[in-house]
Every structure is written in structure tokens, then in C-alpha cells.
Write an enzyme that holds these catalytic residues in place. Structure first.
Site, mmCIF file in Angstrom:
data_model
loop_
_atom_site.group_PDB
_atom_site.id
_atom_site.type_symbol
_atom_site.label_atom_id
_atom_site.label_comp_id
_atom_site.label_asym_id
_atom_site.label_seq_id
_atom_site.Cartn_x
_atom_site.Cartn_y
_atom_site.Cartn_z
ATOM 1 N N GLU A 1 -7.144 -6.721 -2.634
ATOM 2 C CA GLU A 1 -6.734 -5.319 -2.567
ATOM 3 C C GLU A 1 -5.287 -5.287 -3.075
ATOM 4 O O GLU A 1 -5.053 -5.392 -4.268
ATOM 5 C CB GLU A 1 -6.893 -4.832 -1.129
ATOM 6 C CG GLU A 1 -6.689 -3.356 -0.956
ATOM 7 C CD GLU A 1 -6.622 -2.966 0.505
ATOM 8 O OE1 GLU A 1 -7.079 -1.881 0.844
ATOM 9 O OE2 GLU A 1 -6.087 -3.741 1.324
ATOM 10 N N HIS B 1 -17.082 -10.949 7.000
ATOM 11 C CA HIS B 1 -15.794 -10.273 7.144
ATOM 12 C C HIS B 1 -14.948 -10.925 8.223
ATOM 13 O O HIS B 1 -15.441 -11.199 9.314
ATOM 14 C CB HIS B 1 -16.022 -8.788 7.482
ATOM 15 C CG HIS B 1 -14.761 -7.995 7.542
ATOM 16 N ND1 HIS B 1 -14.387 -7.250 8.639
ATOM 17 C CD2 HIS B 1 -13.770 -7.838 6.641
ATOM 18 C CE1 HIS B 1 -13.219 -6.659 8.396
ATOM 19 N NE2 HIS B 1 -12.832 -7.005 7.189
ATOM 20 N N HIS B 2 -13.691 -11.188 7.886
ATOM 21 C CA HIS B 2 -12.712 -11.676 8.855
ATOM 22 C C HIS B 2 -11.525 -10.735 8.854
ATOM 23 O O HIS B 2 -10.752 -10.736 7.885
ATOM 24 C CB HIS B 2 -12.181 -13.064 8.445
ATOM 25 C CG HIS B 2 -13.175 -14.170 8.606
ATOM 26 N ND1 HIS B 2 -13.011 -15.382 7.969
ATOM 27 C CD2 HIS B 2 -14.323 -14.262 9.321
ATOM 28 C CE1 HIS B 2 -14.025 -16.182 8.294
ATOM 29 N NE2 HIS B 2 -14.835 -15.523 9.109
ATOM 30 N N GLU B 3 -11.365 -9.917 9.874
ATOM 31 C CA GLU B 3 -10.137 -9.130 10.001
ATOM 32 C C GLU B 3 -9.205 -9.919 10.910
ATOM 33 O O GLU B 3 -9.433 -10.008 12.115
ATOM 34 C CB GLU B 3 -10.436 -7.739 10.574
ATOM 35 C CG GLU B 3 -9.193 -6.898 10.853
ATOM 36 C CD GLU B 3 -8.228 -6.811 9.678
ATOM 37 O OE1 GLU B 3 -8.523 -6.103 8.726
ATOM 38 O OE2 GLU B 3 -7.161 -7.482 9.712
ATOM 39 N N HIS C 1 -8.158 -8.591 1.460
ATOM 40 C CA HIS C 1 -7.434 -7.327 1.679
ATOM 41 C C HIS C 1 -6.102 -7.633 2.341
ATOM 42 O O HIS C 1 -5.961 -8.636 3.034
ATOM 43 C CB HIS C 1 -8.268 -6.368 2.522
ATOM 44 C CG HIS C 1 -9.224 -5.593 1.676
ATOM 45 N ND1 HIS C 1 -9.316 -4.231 1.696
ATOM 46 C CD2 HIS C 1 -10.109 -6.022 0.743
ATOM 47 C CE1 HIS C 1 -10.228 -3.848 0.816
ATOM 48 N NE2 HIS C 1 -10.730 -4.908 0.238
ATOM 49 N N GLU C 2 -5.126 -6.731 2.101
ATOM 50 C CA GLU C 2 -3.741 -6.996 2.511
ATOM 51 C C GLU C 2 -3.378 -8.415 2.061
ATOM 52 O O GLU C 2 -2.943 -9.261 2.846
ATOM 53 C CB GLU C 2 -3.531 -6.838 4.030
ATOM 54 C CG GLU C 2 -3.813 -5.452 4.539
ATOM 55 C CD GLU C 2 -5.301 -5.173 4.723
ATOM 56 O OE1 GLU C 2 -6.026 -6.088 5.131
ATOM 57 O OE2 GLU C 2 -5.748 -4.052 4.424
ATOM 58 N N GLU D 1 -9.356 3.858 0.859
ATOM 59 C CA GLU D 1 -9.274 4.085 2.302
ATOM 60 C C GLU D 1 -8.164 5.092 2.630
ATOM 61 O O GLU D 1 -8.156 5.660 3.721
ATOM 62 C CB GLU D 1 -9.040 2.764 3.044
ATOM 63 C CG GLU D 1 -7.741 2.085 2.666
ATOM 64 C CD GLU D 1 -7.522 0.738 3.359
ATOM 65 O OE1 GLU D 1 -8.236 0.428 4.317
ATOM 66 O OE2 GLU D 1 -6.615 0.012 2.930
ATOM 67 N N GLU E 1 0.821 -1.213 0.000
ATOM 68 C CA GLU E 1 0.000 0.000 0.000
ATOM 69 C C GLU E 1 0.859 1.268 0.000
ATOM 70 O O GLU E 1 0.955 1.974 1.006
ATOM 71 C CB GLU E 1 -0.988 -0.054 1.170
ATOM 72 C CG GLU E 1 -1.946 -1.233 1.026
ATOM 73 C CD GLU E 1 -2.852 -1.469 2.232
ATOM 74 O OE1 GLU E 1 -2.772 -0.693 3.205
ATOM 75 O OE2 GLU E 1 -3.640 -2.437 2.206
HETATM 76 C C1 NOJ Z 1 -8.030 -2.573 5.916
HETATM 77 C C2 NOJ Z 1 -8.920 -2.913 4.752
HETATM 78 O O1 NOJ Z 1 -8.313 -2.551 3.536
HETATM 79 C C3 NOJ Z 1 -10.240 -2.202 4.950
HETATM 80 O O2 NOJ Z 1 -11.083 -2.381 3.832
HETATM 81 C C4 NOJ Z 1 -10.875 -2.703 6.237
HETATM 82 O O3 NOJ Z 1 -12.061 -1.985 6.459
HETATM 83 C C5 NOJ Z 1 -9.942 -2.497 7.421
HETATM 84 N N1 NOJ Z 1 -8.640 -3.033 7.150
HETATM 85 C C6 NOJ Z 1 -10.489 -3.158 8.667
HETATM 86 O O4 NOJ Z 1 -10.523 -4.544 8.501
HETATM 87 CA CA CA Z 2 -5.912 -2.154 3.105
#
Ligand code: NOJ
Ligand code: CA
Length: 655
Positions: free
Chosen positions: A462, A370-372, A443-444, A468, A168
Site C-alpha cells: 500500500e 491476513h496478519h494485522e 499494508h502500511e 479505504e 497515507e
Molecule cells: C489498514 C489496511 O490498509 C486495510 O486494508 C485493512 O483492512 C485494515 N488496516 C485492517 O487491517
Molecule cells: Ca492503510
């Protein structure tokens, strides 16, 4: 002593061979001299890759690049058209000349490996294949020695590797001589001979991702992402490296539709007819502009009530999906630090997954789970099967995953996202998701290397700076670099369609028309219309019509004009109708582009044109837009004004 080489009658200690692309424009010269192998590349008779070394250093063993002889050679002409289940182009030519060189050490254990080249009209790919052999079955790669020896006066477009924000970063223009620190691929380069090339890789499995840096001999070299033990990869034989790929084009615009990463991957091994591309809205941007929070509390975004409201909004807007972020336990306090405790099957008290999923089902809306993970892979993998099963049992067919955090935590150690262990983790999620008929938007992520051909349920990633970063860290030029760099690795979830351009918390550095353009210029198999529904329904319903109609599955893509980092114009034909869509974006400078519509089929089209007004400007007048409707055909030409930080979007509906 047993020597593999003795099995082969043919044997050459010195060898040279030229082979050609199907159209004869590109030539590769392979050479075996003094026990070492090199390759070089000419295009239109001009040298573009100077003689470059190949081989490996292997831990605890002699390096595998010297004292070699050629024991067999195989060549083949391949001609095929690959059909993609979804994407930017339905049909991709897979036409190449293949040359495989079987090599053996002249002494010692006589270890063998194959170097396989595929030469296409628009690029060169090669990979190493190491079979199992006596005393050589489990190996640790200390270094891959692959070089891409390019004129140091060439221009390169780079983002740095091994930095905390992964991929990024803003792209920077530099000369190849300045690439002294590792950069990520696709690494796009313009040579003084006028050739555009991009160094990348295809089919990255069970290996560290390739970054590129200048070595002491002044040659660009593969710098494979290391593991925490400082080695590059532990593999058992047989082992095949990813394809080392050099995409080639005569113009930067032509480069943008290079699809070789896909044909270098295998066709799917299972039925993926259940995979469907998706457009969705999200309980998302409200968190970025500070209205809601991921964490539970007064302003918690992911409540049952909000989810139902957004589902109703999706129905009214004609959008098929809804993403909900922040629904699960673990977001309290500093969620980056606390992410180690994330629970992927436990909802917060104010979010009832049963109620939300049954409401979504009733309204025919796909929920995007969603899984962060925050990169805490040990925590995530413990729950992986249960977490995917949990969604599958609730009828959730899409998951957005995330790996915020500067490094991953794997087996109790910090590892790079793009290391062998990171690559293997992402692959595990793709395969498990396929088992549960779930599509992913990562993402990431690990960068795209075309594995979507084999795993079509990997609908998007992503892997670059996305919207963002608006609010100061995203320049208008960024989206004009992406088509020539990051997007050569496949689709991207850029989260387009933010209409709230003058929000005090996050100011957006684009015009309104440009937000529509993104739906065409940045492809994604899963596309979020990223703003809150009221911006679409109440503020800009006319503009939203474009977002509703633009598909994310195309028959073909035709790049029309552009310059790296300056502007890009592209046309795409819908896969499920006769309609065409055109999008254009420019950097901080306004410009006029002329679009000739001769790529259209015969007949008339109703055109909806969303264009920056003459006085639009991303800073002072971002909402300056002109919407016009015309009848157009293939003999027409359009002159379009793009404001500074602006763009345009056109829908051509076949009458
Ligand atoms: C970074 C992600 O790119 C974004 O889309 C997400 O909302 C946040 N992390 C939180 O998980
Ligand atoms: Ca991101």
C-alpha cells in the site's frame, strides 16, 4: 602509522571530472576541492542540481566528509537488458556509465570509502560504500549529509514525513523553498528549466529510509529516519548505503515509467518461478460499510460460512483469490489498542481454517491470509515463523500484512515504520515468506525501493492513501497525483473496483468508469476487486467483465498523456496475450482526451470501451456510464470524455 591511503600510488588532493549519460544529454560534474567532495548535474546544458555536498557524520568519530583525497578512480560502461518476472514492463534497459571515486582522509586514521555513481539516460544514482578498516568496523550514523541542491523556485509535490498516518496523506503542490519539514520520497519536482525529476532511493536495506528537507544553506538534504535513540543507523562494515536516485525526464508523463529502482537492485538469488500475480476479492469492504465486523459477534465477517460463500462467488466471477480479514484472535474491542495480543495461529471459534482452506482448494481458489500486526512487532516476530508455517501448511500462498498504528513497537520502544529497525522487520517478513513460498501484499509498508527485483514474492504494497479513505478524505485529484509520485516506487494495492458509489456510510468520490480505470492506471501485482460480490454479479455484471479480463502482469507500459494532479492516461500490453488495456483518470474537472492508437500492432482489435456518459459526475451522477463495442486498429483515434472525478477503461482484444 598504517594508512590505507598509502596502499594507493595514485593520489589527488584536488580533482574535477565530468561524465556523461549514454545519450550525452546529462552531465555530472564531480569535484574534490579543499578536502570536500561535491557533485552537480546539467541536463541539456542547463544546471539542474547545483554543487551539492556529500558525506556523513558518525557518532563518536570525526565526520566523514572533510580532509579527503582521491586515491583511485574506476569507470565502466554497462549495457544490459533486465527481465522482470512480473510487472509493468518485462524488459528494462540497464545502460549507464559508472564512475567510482575511492576516497581517503589525508590525516587521522586515513579512513576510506567509495562514492559510486551510475549515470543513465533517465537518471543519476550514487551510493556510499564503506569497507571495514582498522579502528573502523562498527559505526553509528549520526547523519547522512547528502544534498540535492535544486533551485528553490522549483515546484514540488509532497506528502509529509514523521506523521501518524505514515505515507497515507494527500499530495500537495508547493515550492521547494517551502520544504522546511521533512517529506517522503519519491519527491517529484519540476524545475524552472523544464526538467522533471524525482528524488528517491533504491535497494533500501538495513538503514533508515531517506526523507528530504531543506537545510540552512537552502539545499534539499537527506534526512534519514531516526531510531528512538536519535541516531540514524547502527551498521557493521562493510556497509553500502541505498542508492540515492534522481530520476530525470523531459515531461511528467515520461517520468511515470522510470524503472531505475529495479535495475539498481540485484537479480534474485533463488528460484522464484513459483510466484504468480493474483486477482482476488475479499471479506473486506463489507467491514468498511458497516455490514460486517472484523471482531467476532453477530455481524462477524470472517466466518466459515461467509468464506465459503465468497469462494463460490469468486468461482462464478472468474476471480482466482479470496482475502479473509478478521479471522484470527485479537480484533475485539479497540483493535488498535488490543492489537498487542493478536494471535496469528489461533482462529476465532466461528472460523475453521482447515475447512475453509480445503474448500478453497477444492474450488481452485487461492486464499489470501491476513496478519494485522498493528505495528506490535515484538508480538508479531515472536510468532512469525509459526504464523507463516501455519499458513504454508494450510496451502495458503499469499498473505496481506498490515501495520496500522502511528509507530511500531520494537524491542519495547516506539520506532518509526521507516526507521532502520522497521526496514529490517519488513525485510525479515519478505525473506521468511520466500522460504515458505508465500507472496506478500504489505499494508502500511516501507516504501518501495525496487527490492521486488530481488524478492519477487513481494507482490504489492500500500504505502499511500488508498480507497479505504473514501467517504470524505480522498479527493478526485489524488489518483492523478499517484502515477507521478508514489507509483514511481512500484505497484500499489489501492483496492480498486468499488461499485457501491452512493453508500451512505462511505460515499465514493468517483464515477463507475473510473473504478475500472484504476485497474490500468494503478499497477499492483496483487489486485483486489474490492467490493462485495453482489455488486458485481447482481448490479453491474457488464462492467465487471472488464475487471475479470484485465491482467496484472504486462509486457510493456506506454504512458500517453497527463499532468501532475490533473489527469493520467496509460496503455499496457498483457504479458500473456496480444491484448492491450488503456485507462484514464481525471481530477475534479471533466475533460476530453484524444488517444491515438498507433502503439498497437498491425491487425484488428475488438474494443470494449467503458466511458463516463456526457452527464456523469462523481457527485450527482456517478453511475453515468456508456459501454460500447467497436473494431479498431492502429490508424484509429479515440476522443474520450472524462466526467468530473471520472475516467475510462478500454480493453483491446486482438482478433
Ligand atoms: C489498514 C489496511 O490498509 C486495510 O486494508 C485493512 O483492512 C485494515 N488496516 C485492517 O487491517
Ligand atoms: Ca492503510
Amino acid at each position: 602509522m598504517f594508512k590505507w591511503a598509502n596502499l594507493f600510488r595514485f593520489r589527488r588532493d584536488e580533482y574535477e571530472k565530468d561524465f556523461y549519460s549514454p545519450n550525452g544529454k546529462t552531465t555530472v560534474h564531480f569535484s574534490l576541492k579543499n578536502g570536500r567532495i561535491t557533485y552537480s548535474v546539467h541536463r541539456d546544458g542547463k544546471l539542474i542540481i547545483w554543487p551539492s555536498n556529500l558525506g556523513f557524520k558518525i557518532c563518536g568519530e570525526r565526520p566523514l566528509h572533510e580532509n579527503l583525497s582521491l586515491v583511485r578512480e574506476h569507470h565502466e560502461r554497462h549495457e544490459e537488458t533486465v527481465e522482470m518476472p512480473w510487472g509493468e514492463d518485462q524488459f528494462i534497459p540497464n545502460n549507464y556509465f559508472e564512475e567510482a571515486f575511492f576516497l581517503s582522509e589525508k590525516d587521522g586514521d586515513g579512513r576510506i570509502f567509495t562514492l559510486r555513481f551510475r549515470l543513465f539516460d533517465n537518471g543519476l544514482a550514487f551510493r556510499y560504500e564503506i569497507p571495514p578498516q582498522p579502528k573502523f568496523s562498527q559505526i553509528t550514523i549520526e547523519d547522512e549529509l547528502t544534498e540535492f541542491h535544486i533551485n528553490q523556485n522549483s515546484t514540488a509535490y509532497k506528502i509529509p514525513a514523521f506523521e501518524p498516518d505514515r505515507y497515507e496523506y494527500n499530495y500537495e503542490k508547493c515550492s521547494v523553498s517551502e520544504l522546511i519539514h521533512s517529506v517522503h520520497t519519491p519527491l517529484t519536482i519540476h524545475t524552472p528549466t523544464g526538467c522533471y525529476l524525482s528524488i528517491h532511493e533504491a535497494a533500501l536495506y538495513n538503514y533508515g529510509a531517506m526523507t528530504i528537507k531543506l537545510n540552512d544553506n537552502g539545499s534539499l538534504t537527506a534526512n534519514i529516519t531516526p531510531l528512538s535513540d536519535h541516531t540514524k543507523a547502527h551498521v557493521s562494515l562493510p556497509f553500502t548505503t541505498p542508492w540515492r536516485l534522481i530520476m530525470l525526464a523531459d515531461s511528467c508523463v515520461e517520468l511515470t515509467t522510470n524503472r531505475l529502482i529495479y535495475v539498481l537492485n540485484e537479480p534474485p538469488h533463488a528460484d522464484f518461478s513459483w510466484v504468480k500475480t493474483l486477482k482476488f476479492i475479499g471479506i473486506w469492504w463489507a467491514m468498511y460499510v458497516g455490514e460486517w465486523t472484523w471482531a467476532p459477534g453477530d455481524r462477524h465477517g470472517a466466518t466459515t460460512e461467509h468464506a465459503k460463500e465468497y469462494i463460490d462467488a469468486a468461482v462464478r466471477l472468474g476471480i482466482s483469490g479470496l482475502l479473509v480479514e478478521g479471522w484470527n484472535e485479537g480484533w475485539e474491542g479497540d483493535w488498535l489498542e488490543n492489537g498487542i495480543n493478536n494471535k496469528f495461529t489461533v482462529a476465532t471459534p466461528d472460523f475453521d481454517l482447515d475447512a475453509v482452506t480445503s474448500y478453497a482448494k477444492e474450488k481452485n481458489i487461492e486464499l489470501v491470509g491476513h496478519h494485522e500486526t498493528v505495528g506490535f512487532i515484538d508480538n508479531y516476530e515472536k510468532q512469525l515463523d509459526a504464523a507463516y508455517r501455519y499458513y504454508a501448511e494450510h496451502g495458503v500462498h499469499y498473505i496481506k500484512t498490515g501495520y496500522a498504528g502511528s509507530q511500531m513497537m520494537i524491542n519495547g520502544r516506539k520506532e518509526y515504520h521507516h526507521s532502520q529497525l522497521g526496514v529490517n522487520h519488513y525485510q525479515k517478513t519478505v525473506e521468511l515468506a520466500a522460504k515458505y513460498h508465500i507472496c506478500l501484499d504489505i499494508h502500511e509498508p516501507i516504501k518501495g525501493t525496487g527490492i521486488e527485483r530481488t524478492w519477487p514474492n513481494l507482490l504489492s504494497r500500500e504505502g499511500a492513501r488508498g480507497q479505504e479513505y473514501e467517504g470524505g478524505a480522498l479527493f478526485p485529484s489524488h489518483a492523478c497525483f499517484l502515477p507521478y509520485t508514489r507509483l514511481l516506487a512500484g505497484g500499489m494495492d489501492y483496492t480498486p473496483g468499488i461499485f457501491d458509489l452512493q453508500n451512505n456510510v462511505k460515499r465514493i468520490a468517483t464515477t463507475l468508469a473510473r473504478q475500472l480505470a484504476y485497474f490500468v492506471t494503478i499497477y499492483s501485482g496483487m489486485t483486489m476487486a474490492a467490493d462485495r460480490p453482489f455488486m458485481y454479479e447482481d448490479r453491474f455484471p457488464e462492467e465487471f467483465k472488464f475487471i475479470r479480463s484485465v491482467p496484472n502482469d504486462f509486457t510493456k507500459t506506454i504512458p500517453l498523456a497527463g499532468e501532475i494532479g490533473e489527469y493520467y492516461v496509460v496503455a499496457r500490453k498483457d504479458r500473456h496475450s496480444q491484448d492491450w488495456y488503456i485507462g484514464g483518470v481525471t481530477n475534479e474537472y471533466g475533460r476530453t482526451v484524444v488517444v491515438t492508437l498507433d502503439f498497437l500492432e498491425n491487425g484488428a482489435y475488438d474494443a470494449d470501451i467503458y466511458n463516463d456518459s456526457a452527464d456523469a459526475h462523481y457527485r450527482d451522477n456517478p453511475f453515468g456510464i456508456e459501454i460500447s463495442h467497436k473494431k479498431l486498429g492502429r490508424s484509429d483515434t479515440l476522443k474520450l470524455h472524462l466526467a468530473p472525478g471520472g475516467g475510462f477503461a478500454i480493453r483491446l482484444h486482438k482478433i
